[in-house]
Scaffold this motif. Structure first.
Motif: not given
Length: 273
Positions: A7-14
């Motif tokens: 989830p954290v990487l998805n958030y950072v990617g967005n």
């Protein structure tokens, strides 16, 4: 678990995705700022707003017209703004599309004004015809391309030498961009206004013409009389002195009088005898 599913990487990617999109949009706006494309962008915005309102209010006919305008407008943009699109692609190829344009400081702008006033005074006394156009907010790239690229630092000596009769670059306009002489021997559009005096020649018509399509300020020296004139916003100001020319340039380019005490602008250069 794959890293892409965290989830954290998805958030950072967005977040990075959104920031990159905004960065590209910002740089594109900076590139088209001061060009004719700005007016196009305003027109597209109006069409989108009207389309949204017509859809919201149920105005089917108006909505259909706006849909057609957006559908075929893209092709029209390519045809109408082909020079601007070509220039943007050329800048992209040279790696200059996302470069930060420098804005001249007040001191630099003052030096440009002094150089123009000194050169104009010299040429007026000797009846050397001259046409100097100073770019402001509206880009003059289309007209710069018609001349000979110089990209030289502005000086009174350079301006004088460019207009010496029977030299290769004396015929045409010199365009100043920021604190540089961008190009010489440039072609400017001639005004078709019937209110221009018949006694005025091509230089004055070209100066009025460029002031009608851009926000530039243009200085003219008459070859016949040695008179100094300025055009801006489609208006021609004639029979100027070096001091009054300096006042007009300073108030237009810097937005204030040269002296903070309210005294008139005075050219402090050496007077030609």
């Amino acid at each position: 678990m794959l890293f892409g599913e965290l989830p954290v990487l998805n958030y950072v990617g967005n977040v990075i995705d959104v920031l990159l999109v905004w960065f590209v949009i910002y740089k594109i706006i900076m590139v088209i700022r001061g060009t004719k494309a700005v007016q196009l962008l305003k027109g597209i915005t109006v069409i989108i707003v009207v389309q949204f309102l017509s859809k919201f209010l149920g105005l089917r006919t108006l909505e259909w017209i706006m849909d057609q305008a957006l559908t075929w407008g893209f092709l029209a943009i390519i045809i109408i703004f082909q020079p601007e699109l070509r220039r943007a692609l050329e800048q992209l190829g040279r790696g200059k599309l996302f470069s930060r344009g420098s804005v001249p400081e007040e001191d630099e702008q003052t030096k440009v004004i002094e150089a123009v006033v000194k050169a104009t005074s010299y040429m007026a006394k000797r009846r050397i015809g001259a046409l100097i156009s100073i770019e402001r907010e509206t880009g003059m790239g289309d007209y710069i391309e018609t001349g000979i690229d110089l990209k030289a630092k502005v000086s009174s000596e350079l301006l004088i030498n460019l207009f010496i009769p029977n030299t290769p670059l004396h015929d045409g306009a010199v365009i100043l961009q920021r604190n540089e002489v961008a190009a010489a021997a440039c072609y400017l559009p001639l005004s078709e206004s019937p209110f221009i005096s018949k006694e005025l020649g091509t230089r004055h018509r070209a100066a009025v013409g460029i002031s009608e399509v851009t926000d530039s300020i243009t200085v003219i020296v008459s070859e016949e009389t040695g008179g100094i004139s300025v055009t801006k916003n489609g208006e021609l100001h004639r029979e100027l002195t070096p001091d009054s020319l300096g006042e007009i340039l300073t108030s237009t380019l810097i937005g204030q009088t040269r002296s903070s005490s309210g005294a008139r602008w005075q050219w402090r250069g050496k007077r030609d005898g």
